[in-house]
Design a protein around this motif. Structure first.
Motif, PDB file in Angstrom:
ATOM      1  N   PRO A  57      25.210  47.064   3.264  1.00  0.00           N
ATOM      2  CA  PRO A  57      25.777  45.984   2.441  1.00  0.00           C
ATOM      3  C   PRO A  57      26.392  44.881   3.294  1.00  0.00           C
ATOM      4  O   PRO A  57      26.887  45.129   4.392  1.00  0.00           O
ATOM      5  CB  PRO A  57      26.857  46.701   1.632  1.00  0.00           C
ATOM      6  N   ASN A  58      26.336  43.658   2.783  1.00  0.00           N
ATOM      7  CA  ASN A  58      27.053  42.554   3.421  1.00  0.00           C
ATOM      8  C   ASN A  58      28.543  42.693   3.116  1.00  0.00           C
ATOM      9  O   ASN A  58      28.925  43.066   2.003  1.00  0.00           O
ATOM     10  CB  ASN A  58      26.555  41.207   2.898  1.00  0.00           C
ATOM     11  N   VAL A  59      29.362  42.380   4.098  1.00  0.00           N
ATOM     12  CA  VAL A  59      30.813  42.513   3.946  1.00  0.00           C
ATOM     13  C   VAL A  59      31.488  41.272   4.502  1.00  0.00           C
ATOM     14  O   VAL A  59      31.122  40.776   5.572  1.00  0.00           O
ATOM     15  CB  VAL A  59      31.331  43.771   4.680  1.00  0.00           C
ATOM     16  N   LEU A  60      32.476  40.768   3.769  1.00  0.00           N
ATOM     17  CA  LEU A  60      33.306  39.670   4.254  1.00  0.00           C
ATOM     18  C   LEU A  60      34.535  40.246   4.953  1.00  0.00           C
ATOM     19  O   LEU A  60      35.069  41.285   4.531  1.00  0.00           O
ATOM     20  CB  LEU A  60      33.744  38.773   3.099  1.00  0.00           C
ATOM     21  N   SER A  61      34.990  39.603   6.001  1.00  0.00           N
ATOM     22  CA  SER A  61      36.198  40.047   6.694  1.00  0.00           C
ATOM     23  C   SER A  61      37.420  39.736   5.834  1.00  0.00           C
ATOM     24  O   SER A  61      37.350  38.949   4.877  1.00  0.00           O
ATOM     25  CB  SER A  61      36.316  39.346   8.043  1.00  0.00           C
TER      26      SER A  61
END
Length: 376
Positions: free
Chosen positions: A201-205
């Motif tokens: 999955p893409n994850v934002l910091s």
């Protein structure tokens, strides 16, 4: 049945999609409510700019009303209208429409799925893929549904057209449910369902999440995005929430009839409480926690547009969807030391294997690894 036609359209050298329908004030008002819709007086048509998910967003938006959406004029469509015939090089240009009796059966099929308590999105998906299959057998002049006809459809319209694994599974499931609905007796369908791609999955910091919220000025939009992230919600779960589902005293949110028709509790962040109370006082929603202009349930299309605008304002180039906020919530919990079993409960996963995917995107352990390049 009301028909909405989507066609390619160019406006000021920008690729757009025009929306056509029979003159009707009710339809016109619903079209105007779609985000970023404009009116072109020269061509007498509504249109929107063409973006990545524009076709599927429009399709889902109009399907919520039960209207038929014709997007055959567009080259890129979520439904395959052309394919190579098996063993031949000539493509099927367009499938014939459903017969009148088939339309009646498809409508009954949709109601049957609703009675089995499938979600609205699942019902729409199964109805659409099954309609496509019936149009295919009309084209092939196949008189009855058999294993062979399903295998042909699977090859011609899915495998040969290089459709996604997810789409293939949806088609097979939809057709199987239709066979069950009709009581058709055929041999066991021996079509191997491919495994889904195991993508991370893409994850934002945390810094990107913070910037995203700081640059979202609209109170309703900010509250919606903050709630999705802080509680790890699916967007459908967030939009189905009602005021009574928020337990301020216990610091919990009651998610009812979520995926798999399961209830669960998840966290109500102490940090979001003042914002949420201000939102409730200002907007005073009547039924759902998040409502549109006419008091109807806020739509997923509108929510996606909210995130898209916020990402631009925050200057975040990374690809992200509303589900990315849920992924980010789980990853940040894991990185802060939360036991994965608790994360599983908060997200409503059946199996810990599903939750374990976040161990592959967490940077906690990776940061402790000494890169050999650094010692050169």
């Amino acid at each position: 049945m009301i028909t909405i036609s989507l066609r390619p359209f160019w406006h000021q050298q920008t690729k757009c999609i025009s929306i056509h329908f029979d003159n009707d004030n009710n339809i016109s008002g619903y079209v105007k409510a779609f985000p970023d819709v404009s009116w072109n007086n020269t061509n007498k048509t509504f249109f929107i700019p063409h973006y990545r998910n524009a076709i599927s967003d429009l399709f889902n938006y109009f399907r919520q009303k039960g209207w038929y959406v014709d997007y055959s004029a567009l080259k890129t469509t979520p439904e395959p209208e052309t394919t190579e015939s098996k063993g031949q090089g000539s493509p099927i240009k367009k499938l014939p429409p459903l017969l009148e009796e088939q339309k009646i059966q498809i409508n009954k099929f949709g109601k049957w799925l609703e009675q089995k308590r499938f979600s609205k999105n699942t019902v729409n998906t199964y109805v659409e893929v099954t309609s496509l299959f019936l149009r295919y057998i009309n084209f092939k002049q196949i008189e009855s549904i058999t294993n062979r006809s399903i295998e042909q459809f699977n090859y011609d319209f899915i495998c040969n057209a290089k459709k996604s694994v997810s789409y293939q599974n949806q088609c097979i499931s939809g057709i199987k449910h239709y066979i069950d609905f009709k009581g058709i007796e055929i041999d066991k369908i021996d079509i191997k369902r491919p495994n889904k791609d195991k993508k991370l999955p893409n994850v934002l910091s945390k810094e990107e999440i913070k910037t995203l919220f700081e640059t979202t000025n609209n109170l309703k939009h900010k509250t919606l995005l903050s709630l999705v992230y802080s509680a790890g919600l699916r967007i459908g779960e967030a939009l189905n929430l009602r005021h009574r589902d928020i337990d301020f005293e216990r610091g919990l949110i009651h998610i009812k009839a979520a995926k798999g028709r399961k209830d669960r509790y998840t966290l109500l962040s102490r940090g979001i409480v003042p914002m949420l109370q201000t939102y409730l006082s200002h907007y005073n929603p009547k039924h759902y926690l998040f409502e549109g202009r006419n008091g109807e349930q806020y739509t997923q299309v509108s929510a996606r547009q909210v995130l898209k605008k916020s990402l631009v304002n925050a200057g975040i180039q990374k690809y992200a969807t509303l589900h990315t906020l849920r992924h980010s919530f789980a990853t940040h919990l894991l990185e802060s030391g939360t036991d994965i079993r608790y994360i599983q409960e908060l997200l409503g996963h059946n199996s810990p294997k599903t939750t374990m995917i976040y161990t592959h995107v967490s940077t906690t352990n990776l940061k402790d690894i000494k890169n050999p390049f650094d010692s050169l």
